[in-house]
Write an enzyme that holds these catalytic residues in place. Structure first.
Site, PDB file in Angstrom:
ATOM      1  N   GLN A 203      14.654  -4.362  -0.578  1.00 28.94           N
ATOM      2  CA  GLN A 203      14.016  -5.466   0.140  1.00 28.94           C
ATOM      3  C   GLN A 203      14.957  -6.676   0.057  1.00 28.94           C
ATOM      4  O   GLN A 203      14.948  -7.421  -0.919  1.00 28.94           O
ATOM      5  CB  GLN A 203      12.659  -5.770  -0.466  1.00 28.94           C
ATOM      6  CG  GLN A 203      11.731  -4.548  -0.533  1.00 28.94           C
ATOM      7  CD  GLN A 203      11.247  -4.092   0.831  1.00 28.94           C
ATOM      8  OE1 GLN A 203      10.488  -4.775   1.512  1.00 28.94           O
ATOM      9  NE2 GLN A 203      11.692  -2.899   1.250  1.00 28.94           N
ATOM     10  N   GLY A 244       2.170  -8.855   3.359  1.00 28.68           N
ATOM     11  CA  GLY A 244       3.212  -7.844   3.260  1.00 28.68           C
ATOM     12  C   GLY A 244       4.565  -8.310   3.778  1.00 28.68           C
ATOM     13  O   GLY A 244       4.716  -9.397   4.330  1.00 28.68           O
ATOM     14  N   HIS A 245       5.552  -7.441   3.604  1.00 26.17           N
ATOM     15  CA  HIS A 245       6.922  -7.811   3.985  1.00 26.17           C
ATOM     16  C   HIS A 245       7.069  -7.961   5.507  1.00 26.17           C
ATOM     17  O   HIS A 245       6.449  -7.261   6.289  1.00 26.17           O
ATOM     18  CB  HIS A 245       7.947  -6.826   3.434  1.00 26.17           C
ATOM     19  CG  HIS A 245       7.758  -5.403   3.828  1.00 26.17           C
ATOM     20  ND1 HIS A 245       8.497  -4.379   3.308  1.00 26.17           N
ATOM     21  CD2 HIS A 245       6.901  -4.815   4.700  1.00 26.17           C
ATOM     22  CE1 HIS A 245       8.129  -3.236   3.832  1.00 26.17           C
ATOM     23  NE2 HIS A 245       7.158  -3.473   4.685  1.00 26.17           N
ATOM     24  N   ASN A 246       7.893  -8.955   5.877  1.00 31.99           N
ATOM     25  CA  ASN A 246       8.234  -9.243   7.275  1.00 31.99           C
ATOM     26  C   ASN A 246       7.047  -9.729   8.115  1.00 31.99           C
ATOM     27  O   ASN A 246       7.121  -9.746   9.342  1.00 31.99           O
ATOM     28  CB  ASN A 246       8.885  -8.031   7.950  1.00 31.99           C
ATOM     29  CG  ASN A 246      10.222  -7.691   7.339  1.00 31.99           C
ATOM     30  OD1 ASN A 246      10.316  -6.766   6.532  1.00 31.99           O
ATOM     31  ND2 ASN A 246      11.252  -8.436   7.678  1.00 31.99           N
TER      32      ASN A 246
END
Length: 350
Positions: A203, A244-246
């Site tokens: 990540q 969450g990511h992005n």
């Protein structure tokens, strides 16, 4: 702090209604109608609480223009500030009467600081600030916070104790970050081998947070896998939210507690997400969308409006219509069985 009623109106607008020298009434705090006493300023924004006007001991009440306050003034001897948005007006007065504590500049002797800290910032006990980090003017970092390498925290932002900000993340100006928040932990990214084992995907993105953002206790915002996770200016996040990511969150959006937003979801500007709602990944919510409590969003929402339900979610009006039928499902089933029996009897006769 004490304010005169005239000072409040001069600064925030509205109109004072009442007999005598109401402009010089002293206001020391805001309080609910039922518990307010002399020196208190209360507010009436919901008409169902209007009966409490007959018993309140507040010195003044903020009320909306359509509610005629004349009778209440005569019987209770309190002044009224008339304004179109009493709840918003109350919020601004409350801010004025309860400013945040003044910043006491300095770095506690137990802090470990490898980055750059502005002279006006306050760094609490046992804080760690990594190499290359930059802490702006009037920033407050509470005890036991961990600030990673190359983190940037802009001016007047306040971190409560026990906040962790991972390396490379950027926090804007005038933000409030409550205890237990984790910003920049790895997103949940794994690829699966044919035999079933999971392979971690690095990540490598950041979390970039705009200005005037508030983040509630124990909320987590994951860093992007490749690009950045972004939170726009003015966003308000409640406690125990997972981002969450992005994920991209547009300006002035508010998200209530226990909401989960899966990776790569895009939430528009000025949206409101009710508590315990779930937003699946890789979808988009348009600007000005309202998602009610407990709703499961499984596909993109392209038009502004209010949405409710679980599987599947619907426009709020459609959901209400369908739910009204759902409440009578047993009775409808009984009627259908009775009709089937009558139909079977008629077919036998024919």
């Amino acid at each position: 702090m004490a304010l005169r009623l005239g000072e409040i109106v001069a600064r925030l607008g509205g109109e004072i209604v009442g007999a005598g020298d109401t402009a010089n009434l002293s206001i020391v705090r805001v309080a609910p109608l039922e518990t307010a006493g002399p020196g208190d300023l209360s507010f009436l924004s919901n008409p169902k609480y209007r009966s409490q006007l007959g018993h309140t001991c507040a010195s003044a009440v903020i009320m909306a223009q359509p509610a005629d306050p004349a009778d209440a003034i005569n019987s209770n001897s309190f002044a009224v500030i008339v304004t179109p948005q009493p709840y918003l007006y109350y919020a601004r007065v409350a801010q004025w009467l309860s400013p945040p504590p003044a910043v006491t500049p300095g770095i506690h002797a137990s802090a470990v600081v490898e980055g750059q800290v502005a002279a006006s910032a306050s760094i609490g006990p046992h804080v760690t600030i990594g190499l290359g980090a930059r802490i702006g003017e009037d920033v407050v970092i509470g005890a036991n916070c961990s600030i990673g390498e190359n983190v940037v925290i802009e001016s007047a932002t306040r971190l409560a104790p026990h906040v962790a900000i991972y390396a490379e993340c950027h926090i804007g100006a005038r933000c409030i970050v409550h205890s237990g928040v984790v910003i920049g932990a790895d997103g949940f990214g794994f690829a699966r081998e044919p035999a079933g084992a999971w392979v971690k995907i690095p990540q490598n993105g950041r979390v970039v947070i705009g200005d005037d953002v508030e983040i509630g206790a124990n909320t987590t915002i994951d860093r992007g896998a490749l690009g950045d996770t972004t939170v726009g200016n003015g966003v308000k996040l409640d406690n125990q939210i997972q981002i969450g990511h992005n994920v991209k969150i547009g300006i002035d959006t508010a998200i209530a507690g226990c909401v989960g937003v899966a990776g790569s979801a895009i939430i528009g500007e000025r949206c409101s997400i009710g508590g315990a709602a779930m937003i699946q990944g890789h979808l988009t919510l348009a600007d000005d969308v309202i998602v009610t409590t407990g709703t499961l969003v499984t596909k993109s929402i392209t038009r502004a409006g209010t949405y409710s339900g679980s599987s599947p979610f619907l426009t709020h009006a459609d959901w209400l219509r369908n739910f009204s039928h759902l409440r009578h499902l047993d009775a409808m089933a009984d009627k259908i069985r009775a009709l089937e029996q009558r139909l079977a009897a008629m077919e036998k006769k024919s």
